[in-house]
Enzyme design. Structure first.
Site, short mmCIF file in Angstrom:
data_model
loop_
_atom_site.label_atom_id
_atom_site.label_comp_id
_atom_site.label_asym_id
_atom_site.label_seq_id
_atom_site.Cartn_x
_atom_site.Cartn_y
_atom_site.Cartn_z
N HIS A 246 0.85 -1.20 0.00
CA HIS A 246 0.00 0.00 0.00
C HIS A 246 0.88 1.24 0.00
O HIS A 246 1.98 1.21 0.55
CB HIS A 246 -0.92 0.01 1.24
CG HIS A 246 -2.06 0.96 1.09
ND1 HIS A 246 -1.97 2.27 1.46
CD2 HIS A 246 -3.30 0.77 0.59
CE1 HIS A 246 -3.13 2.86 1.20
NE2 HIS A 246 -3.95 1.98 0.66
N GLU A 305 -7.86 -5.35 -0.48
CA GLU A 305 -8.37 -6.13 -1.61
C GLU A 305 -8.34 -7.64 -1.35
O GLU A 305 -9.10 -8.40 -1.94
CB GLU A 305 -7.58 -5.81 -2.88
CG GLU A 305 -7.48 -4.35 -3.24
CD GLU A 305 -8.81 -3.74 -3.64
OE1 GLU A 305 -9.86 -4.26 -3.25
OE2 GLU A 305 -8.77 -2.71 -4.34
N1 COA Z 1 4.10 -7.46 -4.60
C1 COA Z 1 5.44 -7.45 -4.76
N2 COA Z 1 6.21 -6.36 -4.63
C2 COA Z 1 5.61 -5.23 -4.31
C3 COA Z 1 4.21 -5.16 -4.10
C4 COA Z 1 3.47 -6.33 -4.26
N3 COA Z 1 2.14 -6.35 -4.09
N4 COA Z 1 3.89 -3.89 -3.79
C5 COA Z 1 5.01 -3.17 -3.81
N5 COA Z 1 6.05 -3.99 -4.10
C6 COA Z 1 7.45 -3.60 -4.20
C7 COA Z 1 7.77 -2.96 -5.54
O1 COA Z 1 8.11 -3.88 -6.52
C8 COA Z 1 8.90 -2.05 -5.15
O2 COA Z 1 10.07 -2.81 -5.05
P1 COA Z 1 11.48 -2.25 -5.62
O3 COA Z 1 11.72 -0.98 -4.85
O4 COA Z 1 12.45 -3.33 -5.32
O5 COA Z 1 11.25 -2.00 -7.07
C9 COA Z 1 8.57 -1.60 -3.73
O6 COA Z 1 7.73 -2.62 -3.21
C10 COA Z 1 7.83 -0.27 -3.70
O7 COA Z 1 6.79 -0.29 -4.64
P2 COA Z 1 6.07 1.01 -5.18
O8 COA Z 1 5.51 0.71 -6.53
O9 COA Z 1 6.98 2.20 -5.07
O10 COA Z 1 4.94 1.23 -4.14
P3 COA Z 1 3.64 2.07 -4.36
O11 COA Z 1 3.40 2.83 -3.13
O12 COA Z 1 3.67 2.89 -5.59
O13 COA Z 1 2.58 0.92 -4.61
C11 COA Z 1 0.66 -0.40 -4.64
C12 COA Z 1 1.44 0.70 -3.88
C13 COA Z 1 -0.64 -0.66 -3.93
C14 COA Z 1 0.36 0.13 -6.05
C15 COA Z 1 1.53 -1.68 -4.71
O14 COA Z 1 1.81 -2.14 -3.41
C16 COA Z 1 0.87 -2.78 -5.55
O15 COA Z 1 1.03 -2.79 -6.78
N6 COA Z 1 0.14 -3.74 -4.90
C17 COA Z 1 -0.53 -4.80 -5.65
C18 COA Z 1 -1.86 -4.29 -6.19
C19 COA Z 1 -2.90 -4.11 -5.09
O16 COA Z 1 -3.06 -4.95 -4.22
N7 COA Z 1 -3.60 -2.97 -5.18
C20 COA Z 1 -4.64 -2.62 -4.24
C21 COA Z 1 -4.22 -1.48 -3.38
S1 COA Z 1 -5.38 -1.15 -2.07
#
Ligand code: COA
Length: 362
Positions: A246, A305
């Protein structure tokens, strides 16, 4: 510049606060735990709208008006033709909502709260070749949604579970779809425009589009024993594990626990597939372990989710409709934020840093 506007404070709000370090969600001064155990969808909606419309009202009055509005809106589903019904449910729902007037008065608020609740069940029935079921305005919004979906009165446990879901996801700070709603409201476009923009932001897999893929993940994992290997392979392929991580929470998303709790009565009364729950628990356990190993510097825990997928599946919603059900619940947050923005805010117009060539260089 903060990529993704991370940590940028873009507005003040009295509606909700997400404390990512403590794993706490506060809505209008009340904690989520308290709200879920004491409130209905109608009472949270009345709470969120307090002072933001020209009328003052309580949950009972709001429930009655929403019931009347649902009944009145049913005629709109006749617009659904084969072209609209070929779209994913959330897109068909967005198209139907786009037919509504773009007003900002109290009637528009009621209309937009009731519309997704009527339109999504009708779309789902028609997509599976069934007749849509007309609303029963005397029921609560949660009970009526389930009745319109299945054609039968839901059990008390089912109604309570959907009600808990709608309360849990009603509002959540300045998430992407709520920000979109506020941007539109800041231009003084109508509430329908705000809701349409918000739905468009919500449907992406990084926001509200994740719970369907969570179920796909359970199917692909297949058995509890296979969880660790499957998740490891997915991470090796560079995939993200749906239902984890998140932007704000650095600990467990409190909404995940609220929904896990809401599932319990369905589990205890055998209204849900026990094997599915056991598989989910194995996936959760394996994912938390493997994410800790692979991303030791980034706390990644369960988000809303994950349990949304189990709960909506147990209630009979097809997985391709989960984003639409999310929209039914979140519309109250979008509308409250749009009203707050329109009443108190200014035009939202940030700046960008230009990194392209200058005329001389071009
Ligand atoms: N699975 C695996 N790795 C994950 C991850 C996940 N669900 N969520 C984040 N990471 C990792 C990224 O790959 C990244 O790693 P890196 O720095 O080695 O490249 C790191 O954690 C940070 O990710 P980032 O994209 O900067 O975080 P964010 O704040 O932009 O992303 C979400 C937040 C929710 C978009 C992200 O956690 C995600 O894609 N989750 C899966 C989709 C989901 O469940 N969405 C519903 C949200 S309520």
């Amino acid at each position: 510049m903060n990529n993704g506007l991370e940590d940028v404070i873009a507005t003040e709000t009295r509606l909700s606060d997400v404390d990512g370090e403590a794993g706490r969600l506060v809505i209008r001064g009340l904690s989520l735990d308290h709200l879920v155990s004491t409130s209905t969808y109608e009472s949270v909606a009345a709470l969120l709208l307090d002072g933001l419309t020209e009328r003052r009202f309580g949950a009972a009055e709001l429930g009655k008006w929403l019931g009347e509005m649902r009944s009145g809106l049913f005629a709109h589903v006749t617009v659904l033709d084969t072209e609209l019904l070929a779209l994913p449910p959330v897109d068909a729902m967005r198209a139907l909502i786009a037919h509504l007037p773009d007003d900002e008065d109290f009637e528009a608020v009621l209309r937009l709260l009731a519309a997704p609740a009527v339109f999504l069940p009708a779309i789902l029935r028609m997509q599976s070749g069934k007749e849509p079921v007309a609303p029963d305005g005397s029921l609560s919004q949660a009970a009526d949604i389930l009745r319109m979906l299945t054609g039968q009165l839901p059990s008390g446990e089912q109604t309570a579970a959907l009600d808990a879901y709608l309360v849990t996801i009603s509002d959540h700070g300045l998430n992407a779809s709520t920000f979109a709603s506020r941007v539109i409201a800041s231009t003084r476009a109508g509430l329908t425009s705000s809701v349409l923009a918000a739905i468009s932001a919500l449907k992406g897999p990084l926001h509200g589009g994740a719970p369907g893929p969570v179920l796909d993940m359970f199917d692909a994992v297949g058995t509890s024993e296979n969880a660790r290997d499957w998740l490891g392979d997915a991470l090796d392929r560079g995939e993200r594990l749906m239902g984890f991580g998140h932007r704000i929470y650095r600990v467990r998303d409190p909404r995940a626990d609220a929904l896990k709790q809401a599932l319990r009565p369905l589990v205890l009364t055998a209204q849900v597939d026990r094997q599915q729950i056991e598989l989910a628990e194995a996936v959760e356990h394996a994912a938390l372990t493997i994410l800790k190993e692979r991303k030791p510097d980034r706390p990644l825990d369960v988000n809303v989710e994950f349990y949304t997928a189990l709960l909506l599946d147990a209630l009979g919603f097809p997985r391709e409709s989960f984003t639409g059900v999310f929209a039914i619940g979140r519309t109250i947050g979008w509308i409250a934020h749009a009203r707050e923005q329109a009443l108190e805010g200014r035009l939202i117009r940030p700046r960008s840093v230009y990194v392209g060539p200058l005329p001389e260089a071009a």
